[in-house]
Design a protein around this motif. Sequence first.
Motif, PDB file in Angstrom:
ATOM      1  N   LYS A 232       0.829  -1.206   0.000  1.00 16.91           N
ATOM      2  CA  LYS A 232       0.000   0.000   0.000  1.00 16.91           C
ATOM      3  C   LYS A 232       0.868   1.262   0.000  1.00 16.91           C
ATOM      4  CE  LYS A 232      -3.810  -2.165   2.538  1.00 16.91           C
ATOM      5  NZ  LYS A 232      -4.772  -2.053   3.673  1.00 16.91           N
TER       6      LYS A 232
ATOM      7  N   GLN B  25      -5.201   2.977   2.053  1.00 15.77           N
ATOM      8  CA  GLN B  25      -5.897   2.121   1.103  1.00 15.77           C
ATOM      9  C   GLN B  25      -5.626   2.527  -0.348  1.00 15.77           C
ATOM     10  OE1 GLN B  25      -6.516  -0.561   2.999  1.00 15.77           O
ATOM     11  NE2 GLN B  25      -8.553  -0.795   2.138  1.00 15.77           N
TER      12      GLN B  25
ATOM     13  N   ARG C   7     -13.106   0.560  -2.008  1.00 15.43           N
ATOM     14  CA  ARG C   7     -11.659   0.543  -1.757  1.00 15.43           C
ATOM     15  C   ARG C   7     -11.322   0.870  -0.313  1.00 15.43           C
ATOM     16  NH1 ARG C   7      -8.330   4.723  -1.114  1.00 15.43           N
ATOM     17  NH2 ARG C   7      -9.823   6.192  -1.981  1.00 15.43           N
TER      18      ARG C   7
ATOM     19  N   SER D  64     -11.826  -2.469   1.497  1.00 15.54           N
ATOM     20  CA  SER D  64     -10.926  -3.536   1.051  1.00 15.54           C
ATOM     21  C   SER D  64     -10.404  -3.125  -0.313  1.00 15.54           C
ATOM     22  CB  SER D  64     -11.671  -4.872   0.941  1.00 15.54           C
ATOM     23  OG  SER D  64     -10.915  -5.823   0.217  1.00 15.54           O
ATOM     24  N   GLY D  65      -9.088  -3.045  -0.457  1.00 16.67           N
ATOM     25  CA  GLY D  65      -8.521  -2.562  -1.706  1.00 16.67           C
ATOM     26  C   GLY D  65      -9.019  -3.325  -2.916  1.00 16.67           C
TER      27      GLY D  65
ATOM     28  N   SER E 247      -4.236  -7.769   4.999  1.00 17.52           N
ATOM     29  CA  SER E 247      -3.790  -6.497   5.596  1.00 17.52           C
ATOM     30  C   SER E 247      -2.390  -6.625   6.181  1.00 17.52           C
ATOM     31  CB  SER E 247      -4.777  -6.054   6.685  1.00 17.52           C
ATOM     32  OG  SER E 247      -6.035  -5.777   6.129  1.00 17.52           O
TER      33      SER E 247
END
Length: 352
Positions: A22, A26, A147, A150-151, A209
């Motif tokens: 990342k 995000q 996003r 959750s990306g 994550s």
Amino acid sequence: MYSFHVKWKSPSNIALVKYWGKNGYQLPANASLSMTLSEAVSTTEVFFTPLSDGKGPGIQFSFEGKPNEMFRQRVEKYLQYLADNEMPFLHNYHLDIQSHNSFPHSSGIASSAAFMSSLALCLCSVEEQLQEGIGYAFFERASYIARLGSGSAARSVYGGYVSWGRNMYVPHSSDEYATPVNKRVHPTFLNYADAIVIVSDQPKAISSSAGHQLMDKHPFHLSRYRQANIHHEELLRALLCEDRERFAEIVENEALQLHSLLMTSKPSYILMEPATLHVIQKIRQFRKETSIPVCFTLDAGPNVHILYAKNEKEIVEDYIRNHIASTLPHPVKVLYDFLGNGPEQVFFKTID
């Protein structure tokens, strides 16, 4: 204030060029490219009930008909962030969220992408109703909102092949939302299938994550991001030119790079099982014997996605049943899916 009752179905996706690392809140460290599935979907239903004190969002959450406290806390944190930063109307509502998946947990299918995109679509439907005419593209907004939860969910609000991350090869690309690229994809690739060989149904040893955080200090992180962006460009070209051999080469390399990054991180993780390697070897053997450019990919786990054209379905799926699944040391389940058209709104009701 009105009450609302909203329900969306949204699919999962499998990344072909991986998002792993990342940049900021995000935001992706590299451009990624995914294939949206058809049958692997989350169906999320949300009841919006007005609150008189403006101290929302209140939340009640159930998954597969049962309370799920761990995920409820994640959803609550997400909704509070949205209320404070993106969707202030949420302060005025209590949300009763009920979600179901069409696929088993720990199956190698990204459940968070499907769920978060379906929830984001529910939220944006109400936002659109309350703020009619504010002038944004609905699915672009939904991708942006997804996003933040959750990306990879940013890519699930569109069907087909989807790019996420700013780059010079996709017009209107952004780190903040995903962009469909189907208009530049050869028809052969628009008829692709995905067979998921579930060699293990155990939960992942590391969450996505936590995996992203490992990249921050990974000794190869900069070279990885450069390579991913090169692969993104080259895969777009392969999709356009019907270069199935180059498609297979890039997709497999991306999967193996992801696992090599996990194996060389600190702490390190080995997420492939012996059965994973067995399946990979069988796919390569089949490709060598038949010259059919079937290929594999993996997420951050041991289960294998086998990608192939639908017109090769009979021979490939026969091989999967008789030469892959039957040769593993323990019984395995195989889920059959294919390139999908994206989310579907089941209903939207305004209640006086």
